[in-house]
Write a protein that holds these residues in place. Structure first.
Motif, short mmCIF file in Angstrom:
data_model
loop_
_atom_site.label_atom_id
_atom_site.label_comp_id
_atom_site.label_asym_id
_atom_site.label_seq_id
_atom_site.Cartn_x
_atom_site.Cartn_y
_atom_site.Cartn_z
N ASP A 68 0.83 -1.21 0.00
CA ASP A 68 0.00 0.00 0.00
C ASP A 68 0.87 1.26 0.00
O ASP A 68 0.52 2.27 -0.63
CB ASP A 68 -0.99 0.00 1.16
CG ASP A 68 -0.33 -0.11 2.52
OD1 ASP A 68 0.87 -0.43 2.61
OD2 ASP A 68 -1.04 0.11 3.53
N ARG A 69 2.01 1.19 0.66
CA ARG A 69 2.93 2.34 0.62
C ARG A 69 3.60 2.45 -0.75
O ARG A 69 3.80 3.56 -1.26
CB ARG A 69 3.99 2.22 1.72
CG ARG A 69 4.84 3.47 1.84
CD ARG A 69 5.75 3.48 3.03
NE ARG A 69 6.55 4.69 2.99
CZ ARG A 69 7.85 4.77 3.26
NH1 ARG A 69 8.51 3.68 3.65
NH2 ARG A 69 8.49 5.91 3.16
N GLU A 71 2.24 1.72 -3.52
CA GLU A 71 1.23 2.26 -4.43
C GLU A 71 0.95 3.74 -4.16
O GLU A 71 0.79 4.52 -5.09
CB GLU A 71 -0.06 1.47 -4.31
CG GLU A 71 0.02 0.06 -4.87
CD GLU A 71 -1.25 -0.72 -4.63
OE1 GLU A 71 -1.88 -1.13 -5.62
OE2 GLU A 71 -1.61 -0.94 -3.46
N GLY A 72 0.88 4.11 -2.88
CA GLY A 72 0.42 5.46 -2.53
C GLY A 72 1.50 6.45 -2.15
O GLY A 72 1.25 7.66 -2.16
N GLN A 73 2.72 5.95 -1.84
CA GLN A 73 3.77 6.86 -1.37
C GLN A 73 5.12 6.53 -2.01
O GLN A 73 6.16 6.60 -1.36
CB GLN A 73 3.88 6.77 0.15
CG GLN A 73 2.62 7.08 0.91
CD GLN A 73 2.77 6.81 2.40
OE1 GLN A 73 3.83 6.99 2.97
NE2 GLN A 73 1.70 6.37 3.03
N ILE A 74 5.11 6.19 -3.28
CA ILE A 74 6.34 5.72 -3.92
C ILE A 74 7.43 6.79 -3.91
O ILE A 74 8.62 6.45 -3.77
CB ILE A 74 6.06 5.22 -5.35
CG1 ILE A 74 7.30 4.54 -5.94
CG2 ILE A 74 5.56 6.36 -6.24
CD1 ILE A 74 7.75 3.31 -5.22
N GLU A 75 7.07 8.06 -4.00
CA GLU A 75 8.11 9.10 -4.00
C GLU A 75 8.81 9.18 -2.65
O GLU A 75 10.03 9.36 -2.60
CB GLU A 75 7.53 10.46 -4.40
CG GLU A 75 6.95 10.49 -5.81
CD GLU A 75 7.93 10.00 -6.87
OE1 GLU A 75 9.12 10.33 -6.78
OE2 GLU A 75 7.49 9.28 -7.79
N SER A 76 8.07 9.02 -1.56
CA SER A 76 8.71 9.04 -0.25
C SER A 76 9.57 7.80 -0.04
O SER A 76 10.62 7.85 0.60
CB SER A 76 7.67 9.18 0.87
OG SER A 76 6.93 7.98 1.03
N VAL A 77 9.14 6.66 -0.61
CA VAL A 77 9.95 5.45 -0.55
C VAL A 77 11.27 5.66 -1.27
O VAL A 77 12.35 5.33 -0.76
CB VAL A 77 9.19 4.25 -1.16
CG1 VAL A 77 10.11 3.03 -1.28
CG2 VAL A 77 7.97 3.90 -0.31
N ILE A 78 11.20 6.24 -2.45
CA ILE A 78 12.41 6.50 -3.23
C ILE A 78 13.34 7.45 -2.49
O ILE A 78 14.56 7.23 -2.40
CB ILE A 78 12.03 7.04 -4.62
CG1 ILE A 78 11.41 5.92 -5.46
CG2 ILE A 78 13.25 7.65 -5.32
CD1 ILE A 78 10.75 6.40 -6.73
#
Length: 252
Positions: A68-69, A71-78
């Motif tokens: 879910d992260r 999908e919804g927060q990929i930029e913060s993951v990167i």
């Protein structure tokens, strides 16, 4: 001589890390691990964790990140992965409502490709990690094989978990051969004997670890990641046993 760097999936020591993350990463480093695969940042900021790991001479090989992260927060993951210095962004698990029949897995293919595409653009590699449920037979195939066939090889790679492969009835060496060229990460685990199969330290169970390592080499694996989902003894003792065994066979 070791052929593959060894990392530790920090989920193994999650209870210790919840009590004292700094002491835990220090203990993992003292056991001989020079890399960690993260499952969260243990309550620390990514920057603080990176500083602590740099001081210990430990790198981040990758990180498990909930779908879910992704999908919804990929930029913060990167952004987080850039701070941590890891290369591999790994989807570790699918919730029950997103798996089941082959149609459910096929429906996820565009999602995995999209996540993988954004990671690729950012210079990272997206990887899918299996449990046993993706290897349940349905219509002459499995969910994991569906992902192998239908995701874009340039965008989606795999982290093969050998324990769960065996648990699902697959030979891990044969499965590694099927995924050759797309399996940069291998989760090394071991299994206690029948009838009550559960997790064991690497080298202290029924799986043929040297043969698995050789098959992983042939499949092009880059990293071996030690993980033990549950430990019967203190987790830090278990992870030390695992890396000591890998040292004894020239793998660490």
């Amino acid at each position: 001589m070791a052929k593959n760097p060894i990392s530790l999936q920090m989920y193994t020591v999650r209870d210790d890390a919840a009590r004292d993350p700094i002491a835990t990463i220090e203990a993992v480093a003292a056991a001989g691990y020079r890399a960690m695969e993260l499952a969260g940042t243990m309550g620390l900021s990514a920057a603080e964790l990176r500083r602590r790991l740099d001081a210990l001479g430990v790198v981040v090989s990758g990180a498990h990140v909930a779908i879910d992260r992704l999908e919804g927060q990929i930029e913060s993951v990167i952004d987080e992965m850039r701070t941590l210095g890891g290369k591999y962004v790994i989807c570790p698990f699918l919730p029950p409502q997103r798996r089941g029949d082959i149609a459910a897995y096929r429906a996820l293919v565009p999602t995995l490709n999209a996540i993988g595409g954004r990671c690729h653009e950012a210079g990272l590699t997206f990887v899918y990690h299996n449990h046993d449920f993706e290897l349940h037979q349905a219509g002459g195939t499995t969910g994991l094989h569906t992902f192998l066939r239908e995701t874009d090889p340039a965008l989606v790679q795999f982290e093969l978990d050998v324990y769960w492969a065996v648990y699902a009835g697959f030979d891990p060496g044969a499965l590694l051969a099927e995924f050759a060229g797309r399996v940069p990460l291998v989760h090394l685990k071991n299994m206690t004997p029948e009838p009550n199969r559960t997790f064991a330290e690497v080298g202290h169970g029924t799986l043929d670890i040297p043969a698995i390592c050789a098959a992983a080499d042939a499949a092009g694996a880059e990293w071996f990641i030690v993980e033990q989902d549950r430990c019967e003894r203190p987790a830090l003792e278990s992870v030390a046993m695992s890396i000591n065994y890998l040292k004894s066979i020239g793998r660490a």
